[in-house]
Motif scaffolding. Structure first.
Motif, PDB file in Angstrom:
ATOM      1  N   GLU A  14     -20.435 -12.272   1.164  1.00 44.41           N
ATOM      2  CA  GLU A  14     -21.139 -11.533   0.111  1.00 44.41           C
ATOM      3  C   GLU A  14     -20.790 -10.053   0.146  1.00 44.41           C
ATOM      4  N   GLN A  15     -20.458  -9.553   1.338  1.00 44.05           N
ATOM      5  CA  GLN A  15     -20.133  -8.130   1.486  1.00 44.05           C
ATOM      6  C   GLN A  15     -18.662  -7.824   1.207  1.00 44.05           C
ATOM      7  N   VAL A  16     -17.853  -8.855   0.959  1.00 39.41           N
ATOM      8  CA  VAL A  16     -16.419  -8.660   0.707  1.00 39.41           C
ATOM      9  C   VAL A  16     -16.194  -8.586  -0.795  1.00 39.41           C
ATOM     10  N   ALA A  17     -15.819  -7.421  -1.266  1.00 36.79           N
ATOM     11  CA  ALA A  17     -15.652  -7.217  -2.710  1.00 36.79           C
ATOM     12  C   ALA A  17     -14.359  -7.868  -3.195  1.00 36.79           C
ATOM     13  N   ASN A  18     -14.465  -8.538  -4.318  1.00 38.52           N
ATOM     14  CA  ASN A  18     -13.299  -9.110  -4.997  1.00 38.52           C
ATOM     15  C   ASN A  18     -13.267  -8.482  -6.387  1.00 38.52           C
ATOM     16  N   THR A  19     -12.348  -7.537  -6.582  1.00 43.65           N
ATOM     17  CA  THR A  19     -12.269  -6.800  -7.841  1.00 43.65           C
ATOM     18  C   THR A  19     -10.892  -6.955  -8.465  1.00 43.65           C
ATOM     19  N   LEU A  20     -10.822  -6.789  -9.760  1.00 36.97           N
ATOM     20  CA  LEU A  20      -9.532  -6.855 -10.442  1.00 36.97           C
ATOM     21  C   LEU A  20      -8.616  -5.731  -9.978  1.00 36.97           C
ATOM     22  N   ASP A  21      -9.181  -4.563  -9.697  1.00 41.84           N
ATOM     23  CA  ASP A  21      -8.358  -3.443  -9.234  1.00 41.84           C
ATOM     24  C   ASP A  21      -7.762  -3.714  -7.858  1.00 41.84           C
ATOM     25  N   GLY A  22      -8.399  -4.575  -7.084  1.00 41.56           N
ATOM     26  CA  GLY A  22      -7.914  -4.839  -5.740  1.00 41.56           C
ATOM     27  C   GLY A  22      -6.902  -5.968  -5.642  1.00 41.56           C
ATOM     28  N   LYS A  23      -6.547  -6.583  -6.765  1.00 44.01           N
ATOM     29  CA  LYS A  23      -5.622  -7.711  -6.735  1.00 44.01           C
ATOM     30  C   LYS A  23      -4.191  -7.262  -6.431  1.00 44.01           C
ATOM     31  N   PHE A  24      -3.368  -8.202  -5.931  1.00 41.46           N
ATOM     32  CA  PHE A  24      -1.950  -7.925  -5.744  1.00 41.46           C
ATOM     33  C   PHE A  24      -1.314  -7.580  -7.090  1.00 41.46           C
ATOM     34  N   PRO A  25      -0.291  -6.720  -7.088  1.00 40.26           N
ATOM     35  CA  PRO A  25       0.370  -6.379  -8.362  1.00 40.26           C
ATOM     36  C   PRO A  25       0.950  -7.601  -9.069  1.00 40.26           C
ATOM     37  N   GLU A  26       1.520  -8.533  -8.295  1.00 37.71           N
ATOM     38  CA  GLU A  26       2.041  -9.763  -8.889  1.00 37.71           C
ATOM     39  C   GLU A  26       0.912 -10.767  -9.054  1.00 37.71           C
ATOM     40  N   ARG A  27       1.128 -11.755  -9.899  1.00 36.10           N
ATOM     41  CA  ARG A  27       0.184 -12.855 -10.017  1.00 36.10           C
ATOM     42  C   ARG A  27       0.514 -13.857  -8.900  1.00 36.10           C
TER      43      ARG A  27
END
Length: 404
Positions: A211-224
């Motif tokens: 729950e404390q681990v953020a999953n954000t679009l800004d944090g995604k790898f540059p590639e899909r």
């Protein structure tokens, strides 16, 4: 309530050292499942003692025992080099003697012995001791031994086949003689519990710390990035996944694979042909989870039509969902319907169908995928945390305890 937890579970600090220093690594999915469950039980039980085997030590060192305490669990380990028949006998004897002393020690609370039945030597010793001492023994059944051996393959020599046959027969005999069962799916019950002892279905659990681990679009790898983490076997659908990905006509996508198994060489060949594919080998679970959080799509291609899948709920699916990244999986018969609203599923499990599903999802808006992943994370954290699931098991055991 006091619990003796019999398995190959290591403390988290010991596991980190083994992963960094020892050539033979503990199976990570096994460690994660039993670690979450034991720590969850420790939140309810007065005491949890873990009786565990360590991976074979390097060199020619003889058997050794060790002990430590971490997060409220008292760990007692045995480490020894594998010697045909002898090491199994030593593990059995050590497990029997430790469990028998534990059962006969003075206790003022109900006691239970909880065994991972897939580790025959250590669980058999504990089960015999608990039977003689009159302490209830509960089987944790994450796979059915007889089907598991068929699934992963057996020995090729006559002697090897005889040994495997004897092992399977003994595993089945002992599996039928527990006092209660915790099962991954309801379909397991007729096979593992012919005497109709009490059973509880618990398909898996997740770490509430996610729950404390953020999953954000800004944090995604540059590639899909499409990510698979687990055992690399053709019968798990990994070969079909490789073939399907080679058909995905998108240049900026990647397929990353973590784990070990028979397909390591084939993965290397595919990576040489297609630079979009990368094999990361066996990595610490925290690094795998960090990559899962940053990936675009997590995939589990385990075929749903194999007979064994009625008895299967991969713990990897739970870890995937807790990461907050969307999951694409096969609709396994052992997956309760409540999960289907939170994951994407392959409707066609052929190579062409899997390629089409991957292409279609990877072309969807990032925001849409992200919403599905976040919904899955909220679902499992609310309903399937290790504390929630351990609380169900604790209540199940309390109902079995004799009146005070």
């Amino acid at each position: 309530m006091e619990i003796l937890y019999v398995s190959r579970l290591c403390s988290e600090s010991r596991l980190a050292r083994l992963m960094a220093e020892q050539p033979v690594k503990p199976p990570l999915q096994e460690q994660k499942f039993h670690g979450l469950l034991a720590r969850g039980l420790a939140a309810f039980a007065t005491g949890v003692t873990a009786l565990s085997l360590l991976p074979p030590p390097p060199g020619k060192a003889g058997p050794r025992t060790e002990a430590e305490t971490e997060e409220g669990i008292a760990y007692h380990y045995l480490a020894l080099r594998p010697v045909p028949f002898l090491s199994h006998a030593l593990v059995f004897a050590w497990s029997f003697l430790f469990c028998f002393r534990w059962c006969l020690a003075r206790h003022d609370r109900p006691r239970f012995v909880v065994c991972d039945i897939l580790d025959l030597s250590i669980s058999a010793g504990a089960r015999l001791a608990s039977k003689l001492a009159g302490v209830p023994a509960v089987a944790i059944v994450t796979d059915i031994p007889d089907i598991l051996h068929d699934y992963i393959g057996g020995a090729s020599s006559p002697l090897g086949r005889a040994v495997v046959g004897a092992y399977r027969s003994l595993s089945t005999f002992l599996m039928h003689r527990y006092d209660a069962y915790v099962l991954l799916t309801e379909a397991m019950d007729p096979l593992v519990n012919p005497r109709r002892k009490p059973h509880l279905v618990m398909e898996g659990m997740v770490d509430p710390g996610m729950e404390q681990v953020a999953n954000t679009l800004d944090g995604k790898f540059p590639e899909r990035v499409v990510l698979y983490a687990g055992a690399l076997y053709a019968k798990y659908g990994v070969g079909a996944l490789l073939d399907a990905f080679l058909r995905v006509p998108l240049g900026d996508v990647r397929l990353w694979l973590y784990g070990s198994g028979e397909l390591e060489g084939r993965i290397g060949d595919c990576a040489a042909r297609d630079p979009r594919i990368r094999y990361w080998g066996v990595q610490p679970n925290r690094e795998v989870v960090a990559a899962e959080v940053r990936a675009t799509l997590l995939v589990n291609p385990r075929p749903s039509r194999e007979a064994f899948t009625r008895f299967s709920f991969p713990s990897k699916n739970m870890e995937y969902m807790a990461s907050g990244t969307p999951v694409l999986a096969t609709p396994l018969p052992g997956m309760p319907p409540e999960y289907l609203d939170h994951v994407y599923t392959f409707q066609d499990e052929s190579v062409a169908g899997m390629a089409e599903a991957l292409t279609r999802l990877l072309n969807r808006p990032r925001e849409e995928l992200h919403r599905r992943g976040q919904g899955a994370k909220a679902f499992v954290l609310e309903r399937k945390s290790n504390v929630t699931q351990a609380g169900r098991i604790h209540a199940f055991l309390e109902a079995m305890a004799p009146p005070a």
